[in-house]
Design an enzyme around this catalytic site. Structure first.
Site, PDB file in Angstrom:
ATOM      1  N   TYR A 160      42.706  40.179  32.165  1.00  0.00           N
ATOM      2  CA  TYR A 160      43.380  39.426  33.212  1.00  0.00           C
ATOM      3  C   TYR A 160      43.493  40.128  34.556  1.00  0.00           C
ATOM      4  CZ  TYR A 160      44.761  37.394  28.807  1.00  0.00           C
ATOM      5  OH  TYR A 160      44.738  36.897  27.548  1.00  0.00           O
ATOM      6  N   CYS A 192      51.277  45.903  51.864  1.00  0.00           N
ATOM      7  CA  CYS A 192      52.501  45.960  52.675  1.00  0.00           C
ATOM      8  C   CYS A 192      53.556  44.979  52.165  1.00  0.00           C
ATOM      9  CB  CYS A 192      52.203  45.703  54.152  1.00  0.00           C
ATOM     10  SG  CYS A 192      51.142  46.948  54.871  1.00  0.00           S
ATOM     11  N   PRO A 223      44.774  36.606  21.834  1.00  0.00           N
ATOM     12  CA  PRO A 223      44.632  38.061  21.699  1.00  0.00           C
ATOM     13  C   PRO A 223      43.872  38.746  22.824  1.00  0.00           C
ATOM     14  CG  PRO A 223      42.967  36.977  20.407  1.00  0.00           C
ATOM     15  CD  PRO A 223      43.797  35.884  21.055  1.00  0.00           C
TER      16      PRO A 223
END
Length: 195
Positions: A145, A107, A34
């Site tokens: 994350y 880039c 979770p």
């Protein structure tokens, strides 16, 4: 779903698993990770607009950031969408709205912050406050994350600092920004005999 709502979900899930087991003879185990649910909205990525450009009539207006896939890889990997907010450096700035495609600093064609949902290579213009070079752009929903799955050190960009805002409103640096020397600190010099 609010956190308390998770508790109301476990009974129907348990019943469905028990029914499946009685019908098939196979007992299933549910594993839940979770992290995103618990902490995604606990983090924001604060960036600076380095440049604005346009591809002209019928094209796109772009915002180029001083950040990108080196701090936020989820859009590049699987087309994740995060809310983006322009914070003007000018307190008297008007609230004019514009559509922008927001891109990172690497880039790379995949260094795209505003991609189509689930389509990491497809551009999506988003309506937001008109931006100028030097304005802040805040990417929200990056608490889960963002830092751990980023393209760390890609194109030799140092890791960004991480700052914690506590319940009193005080800011605390919890990870310092790397300097360029940190990038090559662990490199080992080759012996003289190697050409």
């Amino acid at each position: 779903i609010q956190p308390r709502a998770l508790l109301t979900q476990r009974a129907p899930v348990r019943e469905a698993f028990e029914k499946f087991a009685s019908e098939t003879g196979r007992k299933l185990t549910l594993e839940i990770e979770p992290g995103t649910f618990l902490v995604a909205n606990a983090g924001s990525l604060v960036t600076t607009v380095q440049d604005t450009t346009t591809t002209g009539s019928g094209g796109y207006d772009f915002l180029k950031l001083d950040s990108g896939m080196t701090e936020l890889l989820r859009p590049s990997l699987y087309g994740a969408n995060q809310p983006v907010i322009v914070v003007s450096k000018d307190d008297d700035a008007d609230d004019e709205k514009r559509e922008y495609v927001v891109v990172g600093h690497c880039c790379e064609s995949g260094d795209l912050v505003t991609c189509m949902p689930g389509e990491p290579a497809a551009l999506e213009a988003r309506t937001m406050r008109k931006a100028e070079r030097g304005d802040a752009l805040v990417v929200e929903g990056v608490g889960a994350y963002c830092s751990s799955m980023s393209a760390k050190h890609y194109n030799s960009f140092p890791e960004a600092a991480e700052v914690l805002l506590d319940e009193t409103g005080a800011l605390h640096v919890i990870r310092k920004r790397e300097n360029p020397q940190d990038l090559w600190r662990n490199e080992v010099e080759l012996p003289n005999a190697v050409p």
